[in-house]
Scaffold this motif. Sequence first.
Motif, PDB file in Angstrom:
ATOM      1  N   SER A   1       0.812  -1.214   0.000  1.00 45.15           N
ATOM      2  CA  SER A   1       0.000   0.000   0.000  1.00 45.15           C
ATOM      3  C   SER A   1       0.851   1.272   0.000  1.00 45.15           C
ATOM      4  O   SER A   1       0.324   2.355  -0.163  1.00 45.15           O
ATOM      5  CB  SER A   1      -0.976   0.045   1.192  1.00 45.15           C
ATOM      6  OG  SER A   1      -2.135   0.769   0.816  1.00 45.15           O
TER       7      SER A   1
ATOM      8  N   GLY B   1      -1.974  12.260   0.862  1.00 45.19           N
ATOM      9  CA  GLY B   1      -3.148  11.517   0.425  1.00 45.19           C
ATOM     10  C   GLY B   1      -4.343  11.751   1.336  1.00 45.19           C
ATOM     11  O   GLY B   1      -5.454  12.036   0.867  1.00 45.19           O
ATOM     12  N   ALA B   2      -4.110  11.634   2.651  1.00 44.55           N
ATOM     13  CA  ALA B   2      -5.215  11.796   3.594  1.00 44.55           C
ATOM     14  C   ALA B   2      -5.792  13.214   3.502  1.00 44.55           C
ATOM     15  O   ALA B   2      -7.003  13.410   3.630  1.00 44.55           O
ATOM     16  CB  ALA B   2      -4.736  11.502   5.015  1.00 44.55           C
TER      17      ALA B   2
ATOM     18  N   ASP C   1      -9.842   6.563  -4.172  1.00 43.48           N
ATOM     19  CA  ASP C   1      -8.582   6.679  -3.442  1.00 43.48           C
ATOM     20  C   ASP C   1      -7.490   6.197  -4.391  1.00 43.48           C
ATOM     21  O   ASP C   1      -7.378   5.011  -4.689  1.00 43.48           O
ATOM     22  CB  ASP C   1      -8.665   5.798  -2.184  1.00 43.48           C
ATOM     23  CG  ASP C   1      -7.375   5.813  -1.363  1.00 43.48           C
ATOM     24  OD1 ASP C   1      -6.292   6.009  -1.956  1.00 43.48           O
ATOM     25  OD2 ASP C   1      -7.451   5.604  -0.144  1.00 43.48           O
TER      26      ASP C   1
ATOM     27  N   HIS D   1       3.829  11.239  -3.798  1.00 49.24           N
ATOM     28  CA  HIS D   1       4.978  10.618  -3.127  1.00 49.24           C
ATOM     29  C   HIS D   1       4.948   9.100  -3.248  1.00 49.24           C
ATOM     30  O   HIS D   1       5.946   8.450  -2.969  1.00 49.24           O
ATOM     31  CB  HIS D   1       5.033  11.050  -1.662  1.00 49.24           C
ATOM     32  CG  HIS D   1       3.687  11.014  -0.987  1.00 49.24           C
ATOM     33  ND1 HIS D   1       2.692  11.911  -1.294  1.00 49.24           N
ATOM     34  CD2 HIS D   1       3.164  10.191  -0.052  1.00 49.24           C
ATOM     35  CE1 HIS D   1       1.617  11.634  -0.554  1.00 49.24           C
ATOM     36  NE2 HIS D   1       1.881  10.592   0.189  1.00 49.24           N
ATOM     37  N   LYS D   2       3.847   8.516  -3.636  1.00 44.47           N
ATOM     38  CA  LYS D   2       3.849   7.070  -3.870  1.00 44.47           C
ATOM     39  C   LYS D   2       4.117   6.773  -5.349  1.00 44.47           C
ATOM     40  O   LYS D   2       4.974   5.985  -5.683  1.00 44.47           O
ATOM     41  CB  LYS D   2       2.511   6.452  -3.456  1.00 44.47           C
ATOM     42  CG  LYS D   2       2.337   6.406  -1.941  1.00 44.47           C
ATOM     43  CD  LYS D   2       1.003   5.817  -1.523  1.00 44.47           C
ATOM     44  CE  LYS D   2       0.905   5.829   0.007  1.00 44.47           C
ATOM     45  NZ  LYS D   2      -0.429   5.486   0.499  1.00 44.47           N
TER      46      LYS D   2
HETATM   47  C1  PLP Z   1      -1.120   5.738   1.722  1.00 43.65           C
HETATM   48  C2  PLP Z   1      -2.557   5.580   1.572  1.00 43.65           C
HETATM   49  C3  PLP Z   1      -3.439   6.603   1.962  1.00 43.65           C
HETATM   50  C4  PLP Z   1      -2.997   7.850   2.699  1.00 43.65           C
HETATM   51  O1  PLP Z   1      -2.050   8.604   2.013  1.00 43.65           O
HETATM   52  P1  PLP Z   1      -1.004   9.534   2.765  1.00 43.65           P
HETATM   53  O2  PLP Z   1      -0.294  10.227   1.675  1.00 43.65           O
HETATM   54  O3  PLP Z   1      -0.144   8.612   3.578  1.00 43.65           O
HETATM   55  O4  PLP Z   1      -1.782  10.469   3.649  1.00 43.65           O
HETATM   56  C5  PLP Z   1      -4.787   6.434   1.698  1.00 43.65           C
HETATM   57  N1  PLP Z   1      -5.250   5.316   1.128  1.00 43.65           N
HETATM   58  C6  PLP Z   1      -4.438   4.290   0.772  1.00 43.65           C
HETATM   59  C7  PLP Z   1      -5.017   3.067   0.111  1.00 43.65           C
HETATM   60  C8  PLP Z   1      -3.055   4.390   0.978  1.00 43.65           C
HETATM   61  O5  PLP Z   1      -2.247   3.384   0.634  1.00 43.65           O
END
Ligand code: PLP
Length: 481
Positions: A76, A137-138, A242, A268-269
Amino acid sequence: MLSQGPVPLIFEMGAPGRRAFSLPGGDVPEAVLPAGLRRETPPRLPEVSEGELVRHFTTLSNLNFGVDTGFYPLGSCTMKYNPKVFEVVARLPGLSGLHPYLPEELAQGALRIIHELERYLAEIAGLARVTMQPAAGAHGELVGVLLIRAYHESRGNPRQKILIPDSAHGTNPATAAMAGYEVVTLPSDARGGIDVGALEKAMDDTVAGLMLTNPNTLGLFDENIDVITGLVHGKGGLLYYDGANANAVMGYSRPGDMGFDVVHFNLHKTFATPHGGGGPGAGPVAVTAELAPYLPVPLVDFDGESYRLNYDLPRSIGRVRSFYGNFGVLVKAYAYIRSMGAAGLKQAAGDAVLNANYVMRHLQEYFDLPFDRACKHEFVLSGKRQKEKNGVRTLDMAKRLMDYGFHPPTVYFPLIVEEAMMIEPTETESKETLDRFIGACAAVANEARDEPEKVHGAPHTTPFGRMDETRAARQPDLRWR
Ligand SMILES: *Cc1c(COP(=O)(O)O)cnc(C)c1O
């Protein structure tokens, strides 16, 4: 309290009077601070030589594990290798030295980067417009759900509920609750997707929308995505995507085409910013043309000649962050997308999926595989067999992997899989690395069967073994006294 590990704290090193620097003598008269401004006792600072200082922090840095040191299959999180050239680009003085209050006409290059990145992300999402403001992301989720709320409010009723499947990331229900909605959890079906019957029952005109990750946290693409988006739209609800798992699908399928109205990306991911440890990220949010009037201000518009900041959105939910978002992260994403090109992004997703399926098919012999389907960029195993037969838990096996030089996978998530191990290899790993990892996992599974004590006591090669994570979270002790 003295540190009990092999690495002393810097306060425990050195000797009085030892210094890591020497300043030249002053060439102006010394000024004396008024007594009231002076502290009574000198601060307790470490007194160490430069050599001690450098060795101390180098030793600490060597205890860290990161993508630059080894394989990091944390499901994830998309812990792929991010080429260093993008750091160089983000640090170009013409970009990193810009003042955020610079007038538009002196910041045309920076505004162009934001505008063009918006066009690329809109294209990847299959949607109309994108805000760059959210810092993670959040944060993007919160912005997205506030947009959904603003949309419903403008039609006279914000509605009360948000539907979220039981496989969702914890930030999804937290976001919906923060935006003032009641969270209704939807069960998953036997194939790991949303239980469509349960959705049909739950969906009515009190529901503001559905938040969905696709592929979900099991690494599975929902086979009924058309039916799902149709059901939600049919009752006037909106669909939130998401996009944390965009690395699995970019270039292959677009959330907008699946029927989603709002999407966040984790730059960042997926798009070349190293993360972990709380460093800066970015969570741009893409929306349909219908939701664009509610976006945070400012947007960056182009009139064919120049770029300008557009604050003229009367129905905007307002600002969600200072200035234009984490600009350095936006620059890295822009450079990454430009250098990969459309074909390159598609190949990255394809390779991520190939790598995950390769590792999954080799490991299913050693662990339970609760959903035996082709996966996307990640997959979830279960350590149920080891727990029941050998009394070895997933946590023990994850810790043991560290002795083999690997970062453990995500464990005990998603919540719907008992003793879950969630593995995301990413596209940047070679076959040799994947084979070594498969070998290590197989060795740990064999140890769990033959020498469970060895696995219970792991890790054996780190300065500390098991931490009391609950106490660390509830009573953090970050000061040296
Ligand atoms: C990482 C993640 C988030 C949250 O993202 P952040 O950038 O860490 O705030 C939300 N949903 C999923 C499925 C994630 O893997």
